[in-house]
Design an enzyme around this catalytic site. Structure first.
Site, PDB file in Angstrom:
ATOM      1  N   LYS A   1      17.897 -49.563  47.275  1.00 48.09           N
ATOM      2  CA  LYS A   1      18.456 -48.834  48.423  1.00 48.09           C
ATOM      3  C   LYS A   1      18.658 -50.376  49.763  1.00 48.09           C
ATOM      4  O   LYS A   1      17.949 -51.986  49.428  1.00 48.09           O
ATOM      5  CB  LYS A   1      17.052 -48.170  48.848  1.00 48.09           C
ATOM      6  CG  LYS A   1      17.187 -48.740  50.301  1.00 48.09           C
ATOM      7  CD  LYS A   1      14.999 -47.410  50.978  1.00 48.09           C
ATOM      8  CE  LYS A   1      15.516 -47.959  52.435  1.00 48.09           C
ATOM      9  NZ  LYS A   1      15.049 -49.300  53.577  1.00 48.09           N
TER      10      LYS A   1
ATOM     11  N   LYS B   1       1.371 -53.000  55.115  1.00 43.13           N
ATOM     12  CA  LYS B   1       2.252 -53.859  56.259  1.00 43.13           C
ATOM     13  C   LYS B   1       1.695 -53.651  57.406  1.00 43.13           C
ATOM     14  O   LYS B   1       2.320 -54.013  58.431  1.00 43.13           O
ATOM     15  CB  LYS B   1       3.266 -55.352  55.474  1.00 43.13           C
ATOM     16  CG  LYS B   1       4.046 -54.265  55.771  1.00 43.13           C
ATOM     17  CD  LYS B   1       4.875 -55.300  54.753  1.00 43.13           C
ATOM     18  CE  LYS B   1       6.609 -54.668  55.577  1.00 43.13           C
ATOM     19  NZ  LYS B   1       7.503 -55.918  54.495  1.00 43.13           N
TER      20      LYS B   1
ATOM     21  N   ASP C   1      17.896 -52.270  52.816  1.00 42.35           N
ATOM     22  CA  ASP C   1      17.234 -52.277  54.011  1.00 42.35           C
ATOM     23  C   ASP C   1      17.599 -52.010  54.947  1.00 42.35           C
ATOM     24  O   ASP C   1      19.074 -51.639  55.514  1.00 42.35           O
ATOM     25  CB  ASP C   1      16.624 -54.064  53.987  1.00 42.35           C
ATOM     26  CG  ASP C   1      15.312 -53.503  54.270  1.00 42.35           C
ATOM     27  OD1 ASP C   1      14.885 -54.642  52.938  1.00 42.35           O
ATOM     28  OD2 ASP C   1      14.711 -52.721  54.214  1.00 42.35           O
ATOM     29  N   GLU C   2      17.182 -51.446  56.609  1.00 44.80           N
ATOM     30  CA  GLU C   2      17.567 -50.916  56.822  1.00 44.80           C
ATOM     31  C   GLU C   2      18.907 -51.606  58.679  1.00 44.80           C
ATOM     32  O   GLU C   2      19.259 -51.452  58.923  1.00 44.80           O
ATOM     33  CB  GLU C   2      16.889 -50.511  58.409  1.00 44.80           C
ATOM     34  CG  GLU C   2      15.734 -52.030  58.843  1.00 44.80           C
ATOM     35  CD  GLU C   2      14.497 -52.643  57.426  1.00 44.80           C
ATOM     36  OE1 GLU C   2      14.326 -51.995  56.927  1.00 44.80           O
ATOM     37  OE2 GLU C   2      14.137 -53.908  57.958  1.00 44.80           O
TER      38      GLU C   2
ATOM     39  N   HIS D   1      16.307 -43.906  57.472  1.00 47.38           N
ATOM     40  CA  HIS D   1      15.351 -44.706  57.196  1.00 47.38           C
ATOM     41  C   HIS D   1      15.076 -44.479  58.794  1.00 47.38           C
ATOM     42  O   HIS D   1      15.649 -44.258  59.946  1.00 47.38           O
ATOM     43  CB  HIS D   1      15.535 -46.171  56.641  1.00 47.38           C
ATOM     44  CG  HIS D   1      14.609 -47.784  57.451  1.00 47.38           C
ATOM     45  ND1 HIS D   1      14.153 -47.641  58.249  1.00 47.38           N
ATOM     46  CD2 HIS D   1      14.426 -48.467  56.112  1.00 47.38           C
ATOM     47  CE1 HIS D   1      13.155 -48.630  57.939  1.00 47.38           C
ATOM     48  NE2 HIS D   1      13.308 -48.957  56.974  1.00 47.38           N
TER      49      HIS D   1
ATOM     50  N   LYS E   1      15.217 -58.049  48.249  1.00 40.89           N
ATOM     51  CA  LYS E   1      14.428 -58.949  49.405  1.00 40.89           C
ATOM     52  C   LYS E   1      15.065 -60.241  48.934  1.00 40.89           C
ATOM     53  O   LYS E   1      14.670 -60.670  48.229  1.00 40.89           O
ATOM     54  CB  LYS E   1      12.961 -58.440  49.420  1.00 40.89           C
ATOM     55  CG  LYS E   1      12.748 -57.757  49.607  1.00 40.89           C
ATOM     56  CD  LYS E   1      12.912 -56.645  50.873  1.00 40.89           C
ATOM     57  CE  LYS E   1      12.407 -55.680  51.421  1.00 40.89           C
ATOM     58  NZ  LYS E   1      11.880 -55.246  52.676  1.00 40.89           N
TER      59      LYS E   1
HETATM   60  C1  CAP Z   1       9.756 -52.912  53.185  1.00 42.10           C
HETATM   61  C2  CAP Z   1      10.683 -52.570  53.673  1.00 42.10           C
HETATM   62  C3  CAP Z   1      11.197 -51.148  54.333  1.00 42.10           C
HETATM   63  C4  CAP Z   1       9.656 -50.708  56.035  1.00 42.10           C
HETATM   64  C5  CAP Z   1       9.657 -49.900  56.526  1.00 42.10           C
HETATM   65  C6  CAP Z   1      11.015 -53.211  54.834  1.00 42.10           C
HETATM   66  O1  CAP Z   1       9.723 -53.777  52.225  1.00 42.10           O
HETATM   67  O2  CAP Z   1      11.833 -52.421  53.470  1.00 42.10           O
HETATM   68  O3  CAP Z   1      11.860 -51.064  56.073  1.00 42.10           O
HETATM   69  O4  CAP Z   1       8.904 -50.206  54.886  1.00 42.10           O
HETATM   70  O5  CAP Z   1       8.784 -49.020  57.324  1.00 42.10           O
HETATM   71  O6  CAP Z   1      12.041 -53.674  55.241  1.00 42.10           O
HETATM   72  O7  CAP Z   1       9.231 -54.177  55.013  1.00 42.10           O
HETATM   73  P1  CAP Z   1       8.185 -53.853  51.876  1.00 42.10           P
HETATM   74  P2  CAP Z   1       8.213 -47.430  56.896  1.00 42.10           P
HETATM   75  O8  CAP Z   1       8.349 -53.113  50.595  1.00 42.10           O
HETATM   76  O9  CAP Z   1       8.680 -55.313  50.304  1.00 42.10           O
HETATM   77  O10 CAP Z   1       7.798 -53.594  52.415  1.00 42.10           O
HETATM   78  O11 CAP Z   1       8.742 -47.432  55.384  1.00 42.10           O
HETATM   79  O12 CAP Z   1       6.765 -47.552  57.481  1.00 42.10           O
HETATM   80  O13 CAP Z   1       9.661 -46.482  57.862  1.00 42.10           O
HETATM   81 MG    MG Z   2      13.597 -52.205  54.710  1.00 43.34          MG
END
Ligand code: CAP
Ligand code: MG
Length: 431
Positions: free
Chosen positions: A180, A312, A182-183, A272, A154
């Site tokens: 991982k 969150k 990120d999306e 994801h 991050k």
């Molecule tokens: C979490 C995360 C995930 C979310 C996706 C983000 O990071 O990488 O993409 O969890 O939501 O980009 O926010 P943090 P969900 O751990 O730093 O929050 O898992 O509900 O699909």
């Molecule tokens: Mg993410």
């Protein structure tokens, strides 16, 4: 006598007992102003099966057997039975075009939400589902009796491939199994996919040598199918166990196609669910996430995000549990908004907890989701006062405390990284 011009009510028979081969769908509905409940529910069944807005000149009598039938109404909830003959074997897009298609746009409905579908074994048998079970994955990664721990560097995008790989190494050295993407990170000028794969491969070899443990990654191959095929092949060639796909934005056709290719490459799919909340967040309209989870298990993903209950992003625990049960269980008994489902031979999928998780609150979700899961702790480790490696240690110490049923404050007295994490975040629930 005026000629009947509508036949919506022909799709309602509250005495109908669904056949064992029917697909049964539960909807929440709200009729639009000046629309009766009968007109609303008749339209749901009609427009998602063989009906249209007007009576027709004449129909072959055999078509009667293809009509969807409303067989139960309870307040704003309606159950519709669909003859299995309506459905194209193994074709998820076509199922969605039927039960989740035009009906969402009908003027007669103020709101409509597809809550769940109970699929008969005759329908299920047309799908392979995941090519590997969660047990197969554990054996490949040699991780047993605990969640798989992973983290996303991050901020979610912006690092160079070199910086990304370094953070990945720190994550692995802190004791985590998975790094991982990120999306929204696939391939950019500053973090090219091929370069990231090569650098992560080098770092992984170093971390595996130094720790003696298998280290893996969810590297994001999301894109047009031909690009995904190329990227999956590279991950296979570099010996990776997983690929990551943003499955909502790529769509079910792509996921069903990639499932087969990934089986050839012996690649697990981390799914994801970015963009799901555009469809599933409004409790009165759209589709539920546990319905989507059912479709993705059918499509054959190996992990799918399930929410956290405490993080969150909007995800109440009862929803997290509906999603987790849909992904993991062999047989789901009907309860509140979750329909009965016997999964037969369709393998299990790892629910993936992620989104605002940090060492101070991990135990709350572990209590609910348990250890047959993937836990992604991203900001919750990289935001640690002493950085990623200490953050990963703190998260693992939080899990240890939970496992040993020791209060984390108590455990923190003898575990520095956990103590420092609690000093920063305490038990806060991010939003
Ligand atoms: C979490 C995360 C995930 C979310 C996706 C983000 O990071 O990488 O993409 O969890 O939501 O980009 O926010 P943090 P969900 O751990 O730093 O929050 O898992 O509900 O699909
Ligand atoms: Mg993410």
């Amino acid at each position: 006598m005026s000629k009947k011009i509508e036949w919506y009510h022909d799709f309602i028979d509250l005495k109908y007992k669904p056949k064992s081969t029917d697909l049964k769908v539960l909807f929440y509905f709200e009729p639009a102003n000046s629309t009766t409940k009968e007109d609303a529910i008749g339209r749901i069944a009609s427009e998602s099966s063989t009906g249209t807005w007007t009576t027709l000149f004449k129909l072959p009598s055999r078509m009667k057997k293809l009509m969807a039938i409303v067989y139960e109404v309870d307040g704003n909830y309606v159950r519709v039975a669909y003859p299995i003959e309506l459905w194209d074997k193994g074709n998820i897009p076509q199922l969605l075009s039927g039960i989740a298609g035009n009906i969402f746009g009908m003027k007669a409905l103020e709101n409509l939400r597809l809550i769940d579908v109970s699929l008969p074994k005759e329908y299920l048998k047309e799908f392979k589902g995941p090519w590997a079970s969660t047990t197969d994955i554990r054996k490949r990664l040699k991780v047993f009796d605990r969640p798989l721990f992973g983290s996303v560097p991050k901020p979610k995008i912006g690092f160079s491939a070199e910086e990304h790989a370094k953070i990945g190494y720190e994550t692995w050295m802190g004791g985590f199994d998975i790094v991982k993407d990120d999306e929204n990170l696939t391939s950019t000028s500053f973090n090219n996919f091929e370069k990231r794969v090569k650098l992560l491969t080098k770092k992984r070899e170093k971390a595996e040598k130094e720790t003696g443990n298998i280290k893996s990654a969810f590297i994001n191959i999301t894109g047009p199918v031909k690009i995904m095929e190329k990227r999956a092949k590279m991950l296979h060639d570099y010996g990776w166990e997983y690929c990551m796909i943003d499955v909502v934005v790529t769509g079910f056709s792509a996921v069903q196609h990639m499932r087969d290719l990934c089986e050839d490459y012996k690649l697990f799919i981390h799914a994801h669910r970015a963009m799901h909340a555009a469809m599933d967040r409004n409790p009165k309209h759209g589709v539920s996430m546990w319905f989507l989870a059912k479709m993705f298990r059918l499509a054959g993903v190996n992990n799918l995000h399930c929410g956290t209950g405490v993080g969150k992003l909007e995800s109440p625990f009862e929803e997290v549990l509906r999603i987790s049960d849909t992904l993991r269980e062999k047989y789901v008994k009907e309860r509140d908004l979750l329909l009965e489902q016997d999964w037969g031979n369709i393998k299990s999928v790892f629910p993936t907890v992620s989104g605002g998780i940090h060492p101070g609150i991990m135990g709350l979700t572990l209590d609910k989701v348990g250890e047959e899961s993937v836990f992604l702790v991203s900001g919750g480790i990289h935001g640690h006062p002493r950085g990623t490696r200490a953050g990963a240690r703190a998260a693992i110490q939080s899990w240890e405390a939970w496992k040993k049923k020791i209060d984390i404050e108590e455990y923190a007295k003898t575990h520095k990284e956990l103590r420092e994490a609690l000093e920063k975040w305490g038990r806060m629930k991010p939003k």
